[in-house]
Design an enzyme around this catalytic site. Structure first.
Site, short mmCIF file in Angstrom:
data_model
loop_
_atom_site.label_atom_id
_atom_site.label_comp_id
_atom_site.label_asym_id
_atom_site.label_seq_id
_atom_site.Cartn_x
_atom_site.Cartn_y
_atom_site.Cartn_z
NE ARG A 149 47.71 44.35 38.96
CZ ARG A 149 48.79 44.01 38.76
NH1 ARG A 149 49.30 42.92 38.71
NH2 ARG A 149 49.80 45.08 38.42
CB CYS A 150 39.18 44.16 37.85
SG CYS A 150 37.53 44.68 37.17
CD GLN A 208 43.07 45.31 48.25
OE1 GLN A 208 42.86 43.77 48.09
NE2 GLN A 208 43.09 46.07 47.27
CD GLU A 253 42.74 47.92 39.23
OE1 GLU A 253 42.34 47.74 40.57
OE2 GLU A 253 41.71 48.91 38.52
#
Ligand SMILES: Cc1cc2nc3c(=O)[nH]c(=O)nc-3n(C[C@H](O)[C@H](O)[C@H](O)COP(=O)(O)OP(=O)(O)OC[C@H]3O[C@@H](n4cnc5c(N)ncnc54)[C@H](O)[C@@H]3O)c2cc1C
Lengths: 783, 290
Positions: free
Chosen positions: A367-368, A220, A739
């Site tokens: 996802r935060c 990522q 998110e």
């Protein structure tokens, strides 16, 4: 059709450009990379959670036909590669030398001619372990008599990996001392896993002739990874190319550097052949970055009339064997201190302790945005319990304490400056859409009737903090968290945009093209977005924590504006007019007052290469590195109605209404897709996902039979709505949205189940809220 | 997936398959739908030397009614049974269970015979067969024998099957009077094995009393269990809510659940009680309509 719709810039639900290849099965993932003479690597992992390694005998594996090499920690030690730094400034074993510290830890690697042989040979490696007592509970880990996990670490006398605090302790304690009502909640946000469908892996190809290392990697953050590779392996950075091709989901799991990448690269370097390593599902679940695992004790101080005064939190974080949270250096518990949420609280204090345990390392932001998820969950759960305590409606209590629209920009008690918001509007819309009053009546009626069915209504009005981040406060491993975009418009008016972030499903190839379309009038289909190749894109910190639109998206808008400014000079030359006499309209410069006298951006691009004005540099390209002045603060209100079966404890979502506000929406369809995905993941976390361990540290949850992900079958139907409150500091008014729904929704689901049982005195059930736990709560309530 | 090395054989006839099994004994494993065996190979928990693929043997997947029984071939797939009108008519418990097994992908491949032979205590079919009083037909190179479902299961992953035998067919007696049945399953999500499963089959006599009640329990013991005490209490009784509640209590008292991540033993016992009660009520509804 107006010009605007032809160009399809900001605000258009353009179909995703990338979907064509994905739907046809033509994506190109790391596993699809096959190079001539490529070898295959498999990792031997520890079956024990804590044990001393006496000896490793790899001779039989080495002699197995088809095996090219067996690598152990000792071999890596010779190259100073047995340990590597984590993103949180700790060290992590690449291959264990002294001890294994969690079940699934990497112990040795087999490199073979084919992947079957590599796995066959793993069974031939004999490791002599001396088992040590495993520490699986962070509170036990922090107790004085606990066995020391990180005995190799100089100066480390216990299992504490950090102590950290934020906020004003004195002011908070004072507020609590004076409080009329104090509500407490002790809860565990369980260890869950991002579980991307594509597991992690790489193909490392170090060319023996040139020394150039090309590493195809599920990453990522390819640029940051390249720099870390350069620092860890001592390879010259310009000779490392990291290519992150299509990525099958990341969710934070592909932010850290894993031992497999390092060993495969070292093996390729030593053997002079490409080496492929692809994790199995189980390997991904038991060894790569998990998320959450926060034990939280929260307290909320209020006046009897419902005015919220202060929040105080003690948290204990279970970090596993190595402190490998992926988060800004400055903040040991990430951005957890945004725990005041959407409420105008005058004081807050957070005290965090991190513990080493014999579990896999991680603590990635699944996802935060760096622990905002845990914070949001805690405050939203506390507020609901406060409403019960005060006998107030939970929606009303929220309304009473929301930061008002006229208070923005708003400085929170722990120092965040919220950019914009209208929390009342979002909640009112959600309540209206769900039919709140009617649901409350039905809830009452069902309770009176006394049947097996109960109804619960849960609300979460979250505020997120995303877009890390301003260079003065945000860095990872020293690298400032700016991001970048490079835009080149070719003579025929077609463009290539190169960005420092890396999509894993967010649709950047579409949305970033739309930003260019919005700023420069080049239709999205004429803008090719490139990312994920460090040789070919400007430096950036990557995609996670909803940062791409706030940072690289802003960079894209700014660089497009730079090109437009240059284009104005060219247009003035073409139109034989003064620059000041030109106006920009969608995709062209027009002479003010004479709109038919115009040149399009395509005309301008052509001229930039064929007929540039004298004295002006030819070409139409630029680059911009964007340092955001602030974070962005998306928010929303989610309302969930659940039915609970009192007989078995089963619960089912009847309604899920989600109102999201992420500022200006570049592509509403993609935004909605992000929300649907997040609401699903939030539901999974609330209802079923759990990585847990037995007392010996054996991981329970090591396959999708045990680590449960919701399927289309149990995923609730979502009703999504939006309000739009632009970010005042972002060039196009956008905020991150990737998110919001994972952050906001778990509390809504849990609040709904608790609400169904609230009249019986139930105040908490820890996630995942299984039917068994609901039944146990009912038992405790005496039902 | 990267299983250990194995030899693969795909015989065209039952005789041939049985001959291969006779030759290799414990070293060989039959491969039906592969939905339990392939995962074991993938995890390297099983390492048979020879896989005997039953997929090419014709005639093993039939569903037919004959001689007062419903006969289902061992290779009948879960989905085939879920969609079969004959199964729906003759054995509503099986019809209710089939679509609750695993997920659509697994149901397309997994077979009734493979499921029974695998004998996972959390498998759904075993309870249905017990509740419906099924007989299982086992064949070997040496001949055939029939074993009642209640005697087929011997423990966790353990059955009456010899390594040289194949399960070829199950025979479910068709009810004579008004009858109903169902399957209730508590699962954490689609594709999950049962936390608790209850199969119920109910047959009424001319007077509307219970002629026969069959109750099979899933995932609450080392194998699929027969709730014998509950069945006996119901036989000949009036089908009342009280009788069903009592049957629920008896079934709960007779099972042996273990505490795990799915829930405590106490919880599972409680669900057995609720499901037996609810299942019987549902079966009665169906019987009265039939
Ligand atoms: C994701 C998933 C979820 C599942 N969920 C459930 C569930 O909820 N409920 C449930 O009941 N099951 C579930 N299963 C198991 C599934 O139902 C399998 O289909 C079944 O257990 C085995 O049937 P099979 O035909 O696939 O057998 P195989 O996997 O091919 O074989 C299983 C075993 O039986 C033996 N065998 C197969 N056929 C015969 C035969 N005719 N005679 C003798 N021995 C034989 C094999 O040698 C092997 O040992 C699930 C499976 C998966 C993968």
């Amino acid at each position: 059709m107006s010009e605007g719709t032809r160009i399809c810039g900001i605000g258009h639900s353009v179909k995703r450009k990338e979907d064509d290849r994905f739907i046809r099965g033509r994506g190109r993932y790391v596993e699809d990379v096959n190079l001539p003479r490529m070898l295959h690597m498999a990792l031997l992992r520890s079956p024990l959670a804590h044990a001393r390694i006496n000896a490793i005998d790899a001779s039989a594996a080495q002699a197995h036909p088809g095996v090219v090499a067996v690598v152990t920690g000792k071999d890596l030690e010779a190259h100073k590669l047995a340990w590597m730094p984590t993103l949180s400034g700790d060290t992590q074993a690449v291959l264990a030398t002294d001890k294994v510290r969690f079940q699934g830890q990497e112990v040795a690697a087999v490199i073979a001619e084919d992947p079957y042989v590599a796995r066959d040979a793993l069974e031939l490696i004999a490791v002599d372990y001396d088992p040590l007592p495993a520490v699986v509970d962070p509170f036990q880990a922090l107790a004085p008599e606990a066995p020391l996990i990180r005995d190799e670490k100089e100066g480390q006398a216990d299992n504490c990996c950090y102590r950290w605090q934020a906020g004003d302790k004195e002011a908070t304690d004072r507020a609590f001392a004076a409080a009329e009502v104090v509500v407490k909640l002790k809860t565990h946000y369980p260890r869950c896993h991002p579980a991307p469908l594509e597991t992690c892996g790489c193909v490392a190809d170090v060319d023996p002739a040139t020394g150039k290392a090309t590493i195809y990697m599920t990453s990522q953050a390819p640029h940051a990874h390249r720099t870390l590779f350069a620092l860890v392996a001592g390879l010259p950075e310009h000779n490392i190319q990291i290519i992150s091709p299509d990525v099958g989901g990341g969710f934070g799991n592909k932010v850290p550097i894993y031992p497999g990448y390092v060993v495969a690269t070292a093996a390729s370097l030593l053997l002079g052949r490409p080496v492929k390593w692809i994790e199995s599902r189980t390997e991904n679940l038991i060894s790569t970055g998990f998320a959450r695992d926060y034990h939280m004790e929260g307290e909320l101080a209020l006046d009897r009339d419902g005015t919220m005064r202060a929040v105080r939190v003690k948290l204990t974080s279970d970090n596993g064997a190595f402190f490998a949270d992926a988060q800004p250096t400055k903040f040991k518990a990430g951005l957890f201190h945004i725990v005041t949420g959407s409420y105008d609280l005058k004081a807050a204090h957070v005290e965090a302790t991190g513990a080493y345990t014999n579990k896999a390392p991680g603590g990635v932001a699944y996802r935060c945005s760096f622990r905002v998820t845990e914070a949001s969950f805690l405050i939203e759960r506390l507020v609901q319990n406060a409403a019960y305590e005060l006998g107030m409606d939970p929606a009303e209590l929220r309304r009473k304490n929301f930061i008002r629209a006229d208070q923005f920009p708003y400085r929170s008690a722990t120092g965040f400056v919220y950019d914009s918001g209208d929390y009342h509007r979002a909640l009112d819309l959600a309540l209206d859409k769900v039919g709140y009053a009617a649901l409350r009546e039905e809830q009452e009626r069902l309770r009176r009737e006394g049947g097996d069915k109960l109804l619960g209504i849960g609300i979460a009005s979250f505020t997120e903090v995303v877009g890390a981040g301003p260079a003065k406060d945000y860095d990872i491993a020293g690298l400032k968290m700016f991001d970048s975009a490079e835009l080149r418009v070719h003579p025929t008016g077609k463009a290539i945009l190169k960005i420092g972030v890396q999509t894993q499903g967010q649709g950047h190839e579409t949305t970033f093209a739309q930003i260019v379309a919005g700023e420069l009038g080049i239709p999205p289909e004429d803008v090719l977005v490139q990312h994920g190749d460090t040789d070919n894109t400007p430096y950036g910190l990557g995609t996670y924590a909803s940062r791409s639109t706030p940072t690289a998206g802003a960079a894209t808008a700014v660089v497009a504006r730079k090109l437009r400014d240059k284009g104005r000079k060219i247009a003035a030359h073409l139109l034989e007019a003064a620059e000041e006499d030109l106006e920009w309209h969608e995709d062209r410069f027009r002479v003010k007052g004479v709109p038919e006298k115009s040149v399009t951006i395509q005309d301008v691009a052509f001229a930039a290469y064929t007929n540039p004005p004298e004295g002006l540099e030819a070409g139409l390209e630029g680059v911009h590195y964007y340092d955001p002045p602030n974070m962005t603060y998306p928010f929303g209100s989610y309302v969930v109605a659940v039915e609970v079966d009192r007989g078995t404890g089963e619960w089912k979502v009847r309604r899920m209404v989600a109102v999201d506000d992420c500022g200006v929406r570049i592509n509403p369809m993609i935004v909605e897709g992000q929300i649907h995905g997040g609401l699903t993941e939030g539901y999974g976390i609330a209802a079923m996902e759990l990585i847990t361990f037995d007392e010996d540290g054996n991981c329970i949850g090591s396959s999708f039979m045990d680590y449960l992900l919701p399927t289309a079958w149990e995923t609730p139907k979502f009703e999504t709505y939006a309000t739009v409150t632009p970010s005042p500091h972002h060039p196009i008014g956008a905020k991150g949205v990737g998110e919001s729904a994972t952050v906001g929704s778990p509390a809504a689901y849990v609040n709904a189940v608790i609400d169904a049982l609230a009249h019986l005195g139930v105040r908490n059930i820890d996630m995942p809220v299984t039917s068994a736990k609901v039944w146990e709560a009912l038992q405790r309530a005496g039902v | 997936m990267y299983p250990p090395p194995f030899d693969y054989q795909a015989p065209d006839s039952l005789e041939e398959a049985l001959a291969i099994l006779a030759e290799h004994g414990y070293e060989a494993k039959a491969l039906a739908g592969g939905q339990s065996l392939i995962p074991l190979l993938k995890l390297r928990f099983a390492a048979p030397a020879v896989l005997v693929d039953l997929g090419r043997i014709p005639g093993l997947d039939g569903v037919e009614a004959a001689d007062g029984e419903l006969r289902i071939g061992a290779l009948a797939r879960h989905n085939q049974l879920a969609a079969s009108p004959l199964v729906a008519e003759r054995c509503p418990a099986a019809s209710a269970a089939a679509p609750q097994i695993a997920d659509p992908l697994v149901r397309n491949l997994g077979t009734l015979g493979g499921s029974l032979a695998h004998a996972d205590p959390a498998g759904d079919w075993g309870s249905v067969m017990i509740a419906c009083g099924a007989q299982l037909v086992l064949a070997s190179a040496g001949g055939r024998r029939t074993v009642p479902a209640t005697e087929f299961f011997r423990g966790v992953f353990d059955t009456a099957l010899e390594p040289t035998e194949l399960l070829t067919e199950v025979r479910i007696p068709s009810p004579r009077g008004p009858a109903g049945g169902t399957y209730l399953k508590l699962e954490r999500k689609v594709g999950d094995f049962a936390t608790v499963g209850v199969a119920v089959s109910l047959e009424l006599d001319g007077a509307g009393r219970i002629a026969r009640a069959g109750i099979g329990l899933t995932a609450v013991g080392p194998q699929n269990l027969r709730a014998a005490a509950a069945e006996e209490a119901l036989a000949g009784a009036e089908p009342t809510a009280e009788a069903f509640a009592e049957a629920g209590r008896l079934a709960a008292g007779g099972c042996e659940p273990a505490s795990d991540v799915r829930g405590s033993a106490e919880y599972k016992r409680h669900v057995v009680e609720v499901y037996v009660r609810r299942g019987l009520a549902r079966a009665l509804e169906i019987a009265r309509r039939s």
